[in-house]
Design a protein around this motif. Structure first.
Motif, mmCIF file in Angstrom:
data_model
loop_
_atom_site.group_PDB
_atom_site.id
_atom_site.type_symbol
_atom_site.label_atom_id
_atom_site.label_comp_id
_atom_site.label_asym_id
_atom_site.label_seq_id
_atom_site.Cartn_x
_atom_site.Cartn_y
_atom_site.Cartn_z
ATOM 1 N N LEU A 1 -4.893 -8.078 -21.805
ATOM 2 C CA LEU A 1 -6.202 -7.427 -21.316
ATOM 3 C C LEU A 1 -5.477 -6.384 -20.267
ATOM 4 O O LEU A 1 -6.287 -5.225 -20.010
ATOM 5 N N MET A 2 -4.636 -6.537 -19.543
ATOM 6 C CA MET A 2 -4.149 -5.419 -18.580
ATOM 7 C C MET A 2 -3.449 -4.485 -19.611
ATOM 8 O O MET A 2 -3.897 -3.085 -18.904
ATOM 9 N N GLU A 3 -3.121 -4.591 -20.450
ATOM 10 C CA GLU A 3 -2.289 -3.566 -21.409
ATOM 11 C C GLU A 3 -3.817 -2.832 -21.805
ATOM 12 O O GLU A 3 -3.700 -1.495 -21.880
ATOM 13 N N PHE A 4 -4.723 -3.447 -22.213
ATOM 14 C CA PHE A 4 -5.872 -2.888 -23.055
ATOM 15 C C PHE A 4 -6.451 -2.133 -21.753
ATOM 16 O O PHE A 4 -7.048 -0.982 -22.198
ATOM 17 N N VAL A 5 -6.772 -2.587 -20.552
ATOM 18 C CA VAL A 5 -7.222 -1.807 -19.496
ATOM 19 C C VAL A 5 -6.289 -0.646 -18.833
ATOM 20 O O VAL A 5 -6.604 0.182 -18.039
ATOM 21 N N GLY A 6 -5.128 -0.785 -19.145
ATOM 22 C CA GLY A 6 -3.907 -0.064 -18.831
ATOM 23 C C GLY A 6 -3.541 -0.221 -17.223
ATOM 24 O O GLY A 6 -3.401 0.929 -16.539
ATOM 25 N N ILE A 7 -3.313 -1.453 -16.877
ATOM 26 C CA ILE A 7 -2.990 -1.648 -15.400
ATOM 27 C C ILE A 7 -1.527 -2.531 -15.474
ATOM 28 O O ILE A 7 -1.001 -3.286 -14.475
ATOM 29 N N THR A 8 -0.914 -2.595 -16.429
ATOM 30 C CA THR A 8 0.278 -3.344 -16.735
ATOM 31 C C THR A 8 1.194 -3.239 -15.548
ATOM 32 O O THR A 8 1.850 -4.318 -15.099
ATOM 33 N N PRO A 9 1.626 -1.993 -15.027
ATOM 34 C CA PRO A 9 2.551 -1.855 -14.018
ATOM 35 C C PRO A 9 2.081 -2.400 -12.620
ATOM 36 O O PRO A 9 2.807 -2.880 -11.893
ATOM 37 N N LEU A 10 0.748 -2.762 -12.545
ATOM 38 C CA LEU A 10 0.197 -3.227 -11.268
ATOM 39 C C LEU A 10 0.418 -4.642 -11.022
ATOM 40 O O LEU A 10 -0.114 -5.293 -10.324
ATOM 41 N N LYS A 11 0.957 -5.513 -11.993
ATOM 42 C CA LYS A 11 0.781 -6.941 -12.358
ATOM 43 C C LYS A 11 0.944 -7.735 -10.926
ATOM 44 O O LYS A 11 0.129 -8.367 -10.481
ATOM 45 N N ASP A 12 2.074 -7.297 -10.183
ATOM 46 C CA ASP A 12 2.139 -7.985 -8.877
ATOM 47 C C ASP A 12 2.060 -7.383 -7.705
ATOM 48 O O ASP A 12 2.370 -7.681 -6.441
ATOM 49 N N SER A 13 1.289 -6.382 -7.757
ATOM 50 C CA SER A 13 0.796 -5.445 -6.493
ATOM 51 C C SER A 13 -0.419 -6.335 -5.932
ATOM 52 O O SER A 13 -1.289 -6.970 -6.422
ATOM 53 N N PRO A 14 -0.412 -6.194 -4.507
ATOM 54 C CA PRO A 14 -1.534 -6.685 -3.727
ATOM 55 C C PRO A 14 -2.827 -5.836 -4.002
ATOM 56 O O PRO A 14 -2.626 -4.846 -4.286
ATOM 57 N N VAL A 15 -3.828 -6.554 -4.290
ATOM 58 C CA VAL A 15 -5.065 -5.644 -4.892
ATOM 59 C C VAL A 15 -5.593 -4.692 -3.787
ATOM 60 O O VAL A 15 -6.181 -3.931 -4.012
ATOM 61 N N THR A 16 -5.187 -4.904 -2.557
ATOM 62 C CA THR A 16 -5.469 -4.286 -1.368
ATOM 63 C C THR A 16 -4.885 -2.689 -1.521
ATOM 64 O O THR A 16 -5.628 -1.838 -0.868
ATOM 65 N N HIS A 17 -3.985 -2.763 -2.494
ATOM 66 C CA HIS A 17 -3.083 -1.274 -2.405
ATOM 67 C C HIS A 17 -3.902 -0.537 -3.582
ATOM 68 O O HIS A 17 -3.300 0.504 -3.860
ATOM 69 N N LEU A 18 -4.837 -1.241 -4.380
ATOM 70 C CA LEU A 18 -5.286 -0.410 -5.346
ATOM 71 C C LEU A 18 -6.492 0.673 -5.268
ATOM 72 O O LEU A 18 -7.047 0.460 -4.147
ATOM 73 N N SER A 19 -6.596 1.590 -6.265
ATOM 74 C CA SER A 19 -7.729 2.493 -5.966
ATOM 75 C C SER A 19 -8.785 2.096 -6.443
ATOM 76 O O SER A 19 -8.889 0.790 -7.180
ATOM 77 N N GLY A 20 -10.086 2.422 -6.267
ATOM 78 C CA GLY A 20 -11.368 1.806 -6.895
ATOM 79 C C GLY A 20 -11.520 1.791 -8.268
ATOM 80 O O GLY A 20 -11.702 0.759 -8.573
#
Ligand SMILES: Nc1ncnc2c1ncn2[C@@H]1O[C@H](COP(=O)(O)OP(=O)(O)O)[C@@H](O)[C@H]1O
Ligand SMILES: [Mg+2]
Lengths: 1013, 232
Positions: free
Chosen positions: B137-156
């Motif tokens: 799914l992550m691959e599919f939506v294109g967020i694979t590199p963010l796997k172990d990031s805290p969600v607060t660091h993400l953009s909208g």
């Protein structure tokens, strides 16, 4: 900013703040009031026990004439015959003070008691009062009757109330004395002390000089004529002999009468005769081995002038261990018996020996063999009584025949000696007890400080309880604060406004806090007199309020409030823009280090514990181990929580969720860990850590019993012949005694709350004390007076240290400096100063009887039984050393129970304030709950997750703290009593349950309150 | 697949009551991609919440026909069967994925944990199968590199994609999306729109999306407008 409306709107928080302020103020002012009250009660007790008495005049072991109080100066004075006695009630022996008094119209056989004694007596209306026999001749001298104790059967006719002086006591103690009041005349008759008193209490402040003005030697039974001096007590006190002996011009002769076993010449013997030593006989000096025989004796011995006569007599050094000593004398002259009879000074009046009809009636302490008394001797006695059969040279026998009570039985002068007599020449001493008593009461145990430290946890917890709702409130009001900032208010003004708003609440709460302080101290005073009386050994504490104390308490409380509030507001304003705590993305090197450090620490701690447990048994080290333990597991907790997600497997599980949530509010959880674990540790480690009982028990020299004798024991109980005489021959042979002389002063044990200036002194051969851990300082010269005190008494009761000097009044009336040369471990002698018996005898030569005995035996129970049976008239209180040590440790035990109780309460309060944090956390987790729900998490699972998240660290902390405290008390695992352990267990269980159900309740509350999704 | 009949929802707002949904009916077939437009405050969120079982309707019927055993599940009016609460939880967890307007990612967890969160409702740990799916799914939506990031660091946009992964992790048959592009810029919005199309096409997931943007509505197969409590 309308502070009033804000206060109303946030009243939910302010109610908690008010409660916390009241609680803190209550403990604070309550403890201070408690200090005042205990001190006030002690001071009050001084006036209760002294009545109006300002001056006490005593005569030591001797007596004074009752006519002393008839002097105009003594118009407000009363004469007493005061004795130590005991009353047996059932199995118990109650030590009592026996006051022979003129004040009450008591008849023969009647007695009044004070209220404490009445309580002890129950409904017993008759009592048998046991008394040591007092004679004019002190019991310590050789020539006294066999009976050391006497008894009186009395009927209780009334109770002497406190106001009537029922609790009269001259010692600095808060415990109420057991007093018995009898008619002085009757008591005196019983003791053959007609017209004598040994104590005067005056309501006036009498100075030394004033006493000297109204006192004459005659008042102390010293009969001085133009040419002679004799004494009621037979022996002329040493200082008087010295005082007059220094004035050689008037003194012509010293007389010293003695009871001699044998006068022997060849085959002829005269048994049991009186012989008097003089330094001259009818103008003729007697020197060296001179003896002047009466014609009667010369006839019986068939001697002539110039012949040798052997004279044998008993001598004693201490404790009537008799030796027979003989001297070869040369007959200087033979004179008619009548010439001896002419000089009355040659005859001394020894009780038991002289006032009897027949020799066989002799009632003496000496082992007189009546079989040796012949008809001739009886005939002599019938006619001549104690007329000496010979006189010998004073110099030849002075050393052997003198004793602690005197070195002469009479003196003769050429003219009346002109000396200025001082009361202390006859052991008459004066002191003013009130000033001493008040000083002791004022300097006594500081209950304010004590209860402030015991209640420290409650104060700390109430500060937390105050802080947490404030933090929660200000967190909720961050929007408001931000608004003010946007509107252009200065931070300073916002702070001021918030401070004013909250501080007003605290201000209004403070009077209630002070009021609660009254309740707190009243309750505590009641507890101290009842449940916790193990710490005070008395009851009847009364609340004494000093307005200043109250004001100080409230002010300190308000200061704490202000500081707490200021701190909260400051930190709140500075975090107003900070975000919800987030997951730390950086791989923290700290975490790596933490693993290593905490593992090393754990290893170190465990090995320390093992080494200490097996080899060292050091209590301080155990406490250090406990602290290390908490530190280690704190680090482990941190490491576990901070473990990086990349090191986690890809699998996601519920445990991770919990851990991550804990990690998200790590600061709060760590704070909870440290406060809870350290709180639990401190409360239980201190509350359960008994001072080492076993160590005290080891320092008892192998003795099994501590025996306190109401009547001084003048014999050496290790001596087989003494055992025979006292019907102690059935004691197991292995039984040995160690006896102590005692100079009774103030009780300096922890049982006395007053400050003590001169503790009771025990005299013993210091070499014997090494078994008790007292190592005499061999460097010190014995020329100076030294004593040793146990560590606890020195620091707590005397508040002095080694090297300080105490001042004791010697028998001669001098104030003698005595240096505290060292300490010994607190144990069976707790509260007693120990002095070498040599020094003791120098200071108080007349107190030669043993009042404290230690006993050991291979059959201890049997020995104790035999001892108390055989010596029942001595009023022996036979205690096992365990019992005695326990008695002292009970005081500490009680304080520890108080600490445990108050500390436990403080912990519960701390947990209550922790709940407020949990509530705040849960509020912040609303979105989490919503998300869990939306994702389809069943309700029980959500509860489970939240409960675990919030309970994990507190439970962990309590366990670590509890185990840490177990480690710290493992130096003395059996030390804590069962009740204390149970109390601790109950506190622990209550803490767990409270925490569990409290958090559960709040989780449910939060979940139920949040219906929307 | 599901059927709404005469659904009425009112909110008590102080004294007066506000009727948000007024006898609303809707029939959704499997594999459909439906867009619901309407002005702000029209009741789109309310409708989605009712569909997602987060809210219950005051009146009307909501029936969910389950694929395998064919027994339709009446969700409104709620039958008082003893295991109903569990069944609703299960439905929410297994059959419905929800992408919220405000994402509702949990700040204390990483992207990976947020995505796998729904798998923990029924068991204590995620399975390898689920983890594999999460990666896909992550691959599919294109967020694979963010796997172990805290969600607060993400953009909208990234957050929305994480929310989509989370919604799809349990392979739901229905995906509800409440203004998924509401706070995004045009480029991101376009990307999300494409993604939804792909999800609908490749995974055969039924999608009901609320939006007030006409552009987003265009990609849907059907478009309804919510107005005065009724769908038009
Ligand atoms: N829990 C609630 N309580 C009261 N009123 C609500 C609640 N939820 C929504 N509303 C009201 O219902 C109306 C519709 O809201 P909503 O469904 O969020 O609209 P939309 O998502 O279309 O913007 C709004 O007027 C809103 O104020
Ligand atoms: Mg909406």
């Amino acid at each position: 900013m309308s502070t009033k409306q804000s206060r109303k709107h946030y009243r939910r928080f302010y109610r908690l703040v008010t409660a916390a302020v009241i609680l803190m103020m209550a403990v604070l002012t309550g403890s201070l009031l408690l200090g005042d009250s205990v001190r006030g009660t002690l001071v009050h007790r001084v006036s209760e026990r002294l009545g109006k008495t300002e001056t006490v005049i005593t005569s030591g072991t001797g007596f004074m004439n009752e006519t002393l109080v008839q002097h105009p100066l003594m118009k407000n004075a009363r004469g007493y015959l005061l004795m130590d006695g005991f009353v047996s009630v059932g199995e118990k022996l109650l030590p009592v003070y026996v006051w022979g008094t003129d004040a009450d119209t008591l008849q023969e056989g009647e007695v009044m008691v004070n209220e404490p004694l009445l309580t002890q007596l129950g409904n017993q209306e008759d009592l048998v009062l046991h008394l040591p026999s007092h004679h004019l001749v002190p019991s310590g001298s050789l020539f006294v009757t066999k009976s050391y104790a006497t008894q009186m059967r009395l009927h209780v006719v009334g109770v002497k109330s406190v106001e009537e002086g029922g609790n009269l006591l001259l010692k600095n103690e808060q415990t109420l004395p057991l007093n018995v009041f009898v008619n002085r005349q009757h008591l005196a008759e019983k003791m053959e002390l007609e017209g004598k008193i040994n104590m005067v209490l005056s309501d006036d402040f009498i100075e030394e000089e004033q006493l000297a003005a109204c006192w004459t030697p005659e008042q102390s039974g010293i009969h001085l004529t133009d040419s002679t001096l004799t004494c009621d007590g037979v022996f002329i006190p040493l200082n008087i002999v010295e005082k007059l002996g220094n004035r050689n011009e008037e003194l012509s002769t010293l007389y010293l009468s003695y009871f001699v076993n044998d006068l022997i010449h060849n085959a002829d013997t005269i048994p049991y005769s009186f012989v008097t030593a003089v330094n001259e006989w009818q103008g003729e000096p007697l020197e060296g081995q001179d003896i002047i025989l009466s014609d009667y004796a010369a006839r019986r011995l068939h001697v002539q002038e110039g012949d040798s006569v052997s004279m044998s007599y008993f001598i004693t050094r201490q404790l009537k261990n008799l030796d027979t000593r003989a001297q070869m004398l040369r007959v200087k002259k033979i004179v008619p018996l009548a010439s001896f009879r002419q000089d009355s000074l040659l005859m001394a009046d020894f009780p038991g020996l002289t006032r009897v009809e027949n020799c066989t009636d002799w009632d003496s302490d000496l082992p007189i063999d009546m079989n040796r008394v012949q008809k001739e001797d009886e005939d002599f006695w019938h006619t001549y009584r104690q007329t000496p059969k010979a006189v010998v040279s004073y110099e030849a026998v002075k050393k052997d025949w003198s004793n602690a009570f005197g070195s002469a039985t009479a003196m003769r002068f050429t003219s009346r000696p002109e000396v200025s007599w001082m009361p202390h020449d006859a052991d008459v001493q004066l002191y003013h007890p009130r000033a001493q008593g008040l000083k002791g009461a004022a300097g006594g145990v500081d209950f304010a400080g004590l209860f402030l430290s015991l209640g420290f946890f409650i104060i700390l917890s109430s500060v937390l309880l105050m802080k947490n709702p404030l933090v929660e409130m200000f967190t909720q009001r961050q929007g408001e604060i931000q608004l003010y900032q946007q509107l252009g208010f200065k931070d300073k003004d916002i702070r001021k406004g918030l401070f004013k708003e909250a501080f007003t609440v605290m201000l209004f709460a403070s009077p209630w806090g002070a009021l609660a302080g009254f309740a707190y101290s009243t309750l505590t005073l009641w507890l101290l007199g009842n449940v916790w009386s193990g710490a005070t050994h008395t009851e009847g504490f009364v609340l004494h309020v000093q307005p200043l104390t109250l004001i100080i308490g409230v002010l300190i409380g308000l200061l704490i409030c202000a500081l707490t509030l200021w701190w909260v507001i400051r930190s709140q304003l500075s975090t107003v823009n900070s975000q919800f705590p987030t997951v730390n993305s950086q791989l923290s090197t700290l975490t790596c280090h933490l693993s290593i450090v905490s593992s090393i620490l754990l290893l170190l701690t465990i090995s320390l514990i093992v080494v200490n447990f097996i080899y060292l048994h050091n209590m301080v080290l155990f406490i250090v181990c406990g602290l290390l333990w908490i530190l280690t597991w704190g680090l482990f907790l941190r490491r576990e929580v901070e473990r990086r997600s990349s090191t986690m497997p890809d699998v996601v599980n519920r445990k991770q969720l919990i851990r991550q949530s804990v990690r998200a509010s790590l600061k709060q959880h760590l704070l909870a860990y440290w406060t809870l674990s350290l709180g639990v540790f401190t409360v239980f480690a201190v509350g359960l850590n008994r001072p080492d009982f076993t160590q005290a028990l080891q320092a008892t020299g192998g003795y099994q019993f501590y025996v306190d004798s109401r009547v001084p024991i003048q014999y050496d109980l290790n001596n087989p012949s003494v055992r025979h005489k006292l019907s102690l021959q059935s004691l197991p042979d292995s039984t040995t005694f160690l006896g102590f002389l005692r100079h009774t002063q103030d009780e300096a044990s922890c049982l006395n709350l007053n400050q003590v200036s001169t503790p009771t002194v025990l005299g013993v051969d210091l070499k014997e004390m090494e078994a008790f851990g007292l190592i005499p300082d061999s460097q010190l010269s014995t020329a100076n007076c030294q004593l040793y005190l146990d560590e606890e008494a020195l620091t707590w009761s005397l508040m002095k240290s080694v090297g300080d000097t105490l001042f004791y009044q010697s028998e001669r009336g001098d104030s003698v400096p005595v240096v505290i040369a060292g300490t010994y471990p607190t144990g069976i002698f707790h509260g007693n100063a120990i002095m070498s018996s040599e020094v003791f005898r120098r200071l108080w030569p007349k107190e030669g009887g043993q009042e404290v005995l230690l006993m050991k035996s291979s059959r201890p129970e049997e020995a104790a039984e035999i001892l108390s049976m055989a010596m029942n008239e001595y009023g022996l209180n036979v205690q096992t050393v365990e019992e005695r040590i326990k008695m002292f440790f009970e005081v500490t035990e009680t304080y520890l129970i108080i600490f445990l109780t108050l500390g436990g309460l403080g912990l519960l309060l701390g947990i209550f304030s922790l709940m407020i944090i949990v509530r705040k956390n849960l509020t912040a987790q609303r979105s989490t709950i919503r998300q869990y729900r939306a994702t389809g998490f069943p309700e029980p699972l959500i509860r489970h997750l939240l409960l675990h998240e919030n309970l994990l660290v507190p439970f962990y902390a309590i366990c670590v703290g509890a185990i840490g405290s177990i480690i710290s008390i493992s130096a003395n695992p059996g030390g804590a009593g069962l009740t204390t352990l149970l109390l601790a267990l109950v506190v622990l269980v209550v803490i767990f349950l409270l925490l569990y159900y409290g958090v559960k309740y709040m989780v449910n509350q939060t979940i139920n309150n949040q219906k929307d999704l | 697949m599901l059927c709404l009949k005469n659904i009425t929802k009112r909110f008590a707002d102080g004294q007066r009551s506000l009727t948000v949904l007024d006898h609303l009916s809707l029939q959704v077939e499997e594999g459909e991609y439906i867009a619901i437009t309407g002005e702000s405050g029209a009741g789109k969120t309310t409708l989605l919440n009712i569909l997602g079982t987060l809210l219950t309707a005051d009146e009307g019927e909501y029936v969910w026909s389950v694929k395998d055993n064919g027994q339709p599940l009446a969700l409104s009016p709620q039958p008082s069967a003893p295991n109903m609460v569990d069944r609703i939880c299960q439905l929410r967890n297994q059959e419905i994925g929800f992408v919220y307007q405000d994402h509702r990612l949990l700040p204390q967890f990483t992207v990976w944990q947020n995505i796998l969160l729904p798998t923990l409702a029924t068991k204590s740990a995620s399975t390898e199968e689920e983890q594999r799916r999460a990666l896909e799914l992550m691959e599919f939506v294109g967020i694979t590199p963010l796997k172990d990031s805290p969600v607060t660091h993400l953009s909208g946009g990234e957050q929305t994609r994480v929310a989509i992964c989370r919604a799809l992790i349990n392979q739901p048959s229905l995906l509800l999306a409440d203004e998924p592009t509401g706070q995004l810029d045009a480029a991101n919005a376009q990307m999300i729109a494409t993604l939804f199309q792909q999800v609908n096409a490749q995974l055969h997931t039924t999608i009901i999306m609320a939006t007030h943007s006409a552009e987003m509505a265009k990609v849907a197969q059907k478009t309804y407008t919510l107005k005065e409590g009724k769908l038009k």
